[in-house]
Design a protein around this motif. Structure first.
Motif, mmCIF file in Angstrom:
data_model
loop_
_atom_site.group_PDB
_atom_site.id
_atom_site.type_symbol
_atom_site.label_atom_id
_atom_site.label_comp_id
_atom_site.label_asym_id
_atom_site.label_seq_id
_atom_site.Cartn_x
_atom_site.Cartn_y
_atom_site.Cartn_z
ATOM 1 N N ASN A 25 -0.534 0.891 17.158
ATOM 2 C CA ASN A 25 -1.092 2.685 16.169
ATOM 3 C C ASN A 25 -0.207 3.471 16.217
ATOM 4 N N HIS B 152 6.099 3.218 0.766
ATOM 5 C CA HIS B 152 5.045 2.210 0.676
ATOM 6 C C HIS B 152 4.603 1.297 1.925
ATOM 7 N N ILE B 153 3.832 0.565 2.331
ATOM 8 C CA ILE B 153 4.513 0.474 3.937
ATOM 9 C C ILE B 153 4.916 -1.099 4.266
ATOM 10 N N ASP C 242 1.335 1.440 10.824
ATOM 11 C CA ASP C 242 -0.743 1.901 11.105
ATOM 12 C C ASP C 242 -0.404 3.108 10.185
ATOM 13 N N GLN C 243 -1.695 3.171 8.903
ATOM 14 C CA GLN C 243 -1.793 4.165 8.059
ATOM 15 C C GLN C 243 -2.034 5.655 8.209
ATOM 16 N N LEU D 155 7.891 2.182 6.578
ATOM 17 C CA LEU D 155 7.733 2.222 4.882
ATOM 18 C C LEU D 155 9.192 1.764 3.948
ATOM 19 N N ILE E 156 0.475 7.725 9.667
ATOM 20 C CA ILE E 156 1.406 7.820 8.447
ATOM 21 C C ILE E 156 0.505 9.704 7.742
ATOM 22 N N SER E 157 -0.842 9.319 7.868
ATOM 23 C CA SER E 157 -1.573 10.548 7.595
ATOM 24 C C SER E 157 -1.706 11.946 8.412
ATOM 25 N N ALA F 156 4.766 3.512 12.168
ATOM 26 C CA ALA F 156 4.680 2.755 10.840
ATOM 27 C C ALA F 156 6.560 2.712 10.286
ATOM 28 N N GLN G 128 0.729 -1.093 0.105
ATOM 29 C CA GLN G 128 -0.504 0.038 -0.062
ATOM 30 C C GLN G 128 1.309 1.278 -0.123
ATOM 31 N N GLY H 266 2.615 5.091 0.982
ATOM 32 C CA GLY H 266 2.177 5.598 2.701
ATOM 33 C C GLY H 266 2.753 6.865 2.011
ATOM 34 N N TRP H 267 2.972 7.320 1.488
ATOM 35 C CA TRP H 267 3.640 8.768 0.442
ATOM 36 C C TRP H 267 4.415 8.781 -0.441
#
Length: 212
Positions: A111, A60-61, A65-66, A116, A69-70, A114, A41, A43-44
């Motif tokens: 959580n 990419h992750i 936990d996404q 990546l 990142i967000s 992350a 997935q 991520g950024w």
């Protein structure tokens, strides 16, 4: 005799389409880390900046936990996603420092962290629609130049998050950009199993949320 021949031909034509379907579930077909990254997935993606150079990067992750990142990779003044991350500090790749990062990851599980995989963002293809324009005065360079710089310094790049400081109770954290080293390889075991060897220049990015 003739009927047996035609039967055999018939059988071979029937069997032909099969190889085309294999790559779907046959992961061995991935040639390099960039292709492996595309199976993860996103991520950024944006620009990593060091001094006057910027490096178009896709992350990419691998795990974590996404949401971290967000929430941490956003511009707190506008609330929009960050398009560039400036490396301002370095962390020497000494065991005590690495142990500290590992401790922070454990504290942040499940959580609050992350991990990546960062690879060169390609000019065409997936994940480039959002590539930001390069600011004047910055020179666009390949990610491998950043990787070799960090390797030479035996250090990870460090970025305090969120960029521009946090607003009070908003979460803060750290981003560590590791060049290939023993520490980063532990997160790439499945990539290593899939590809056999990791030849392409890459970095492992660890983002940890500060625990209150």
């Amino acid at each position: 005799m003739k009927s047996r021949d035609s039967e055999r031909n018939h059988r071979t034509t029937e069997a032909e389409p099969k190889p085309l379907e294999e790559p779907k579930h046959e992961t061995k077909k991935l040639k390099n880390l960039s292709e492996y990254a595309q199976t993860l997935q996103l991520g950024w993606n944006g620009l990593l900046v060091l001094k006057n150079s910027c490096f178009p990067t896709s992350m990419h992750i691998l795990e974590g936990d996404q949401g971290v990142i967000s929430s941490l990779l956003k511009d707190h003044t506008s609330g929009s996603k960050l398009t560039q991350l400036k490396i301002a500090q370095r962390l020497r790749l000494d065991q005590p420092k690495l142990d500290e990062v590992t401790r922070r990851i454990k504290q942040g599980s499940p959580n609050g962290y992350a991990v990546l995989l960062a690879t060169q963002a390609t000019p065409s293809g997936l994940g480039t629609e959002g590539m930001p324009t390069v600011e004047p005065g910055l020179q666009r360079r390949l990610l491998r130049n950043l990787v070799s710089y960090l390797k030479q310094k035996q250090a990870a790049g460090v970025i305090s998050l969120p960029v521009g400081g946090s607003k009070g109770r908003d979460g803060t954290g750290m981003l560590y950009a590791f060049p290939p080293c023993d520490f980063s390889q532990q997160y790439l075991q499945s990539a290593l199993r899939t590809l056999g060897k990791l030849e392409e220049e890459h970095m492992v990015i660890v983002i940890v949320r500060d625990t209150a």
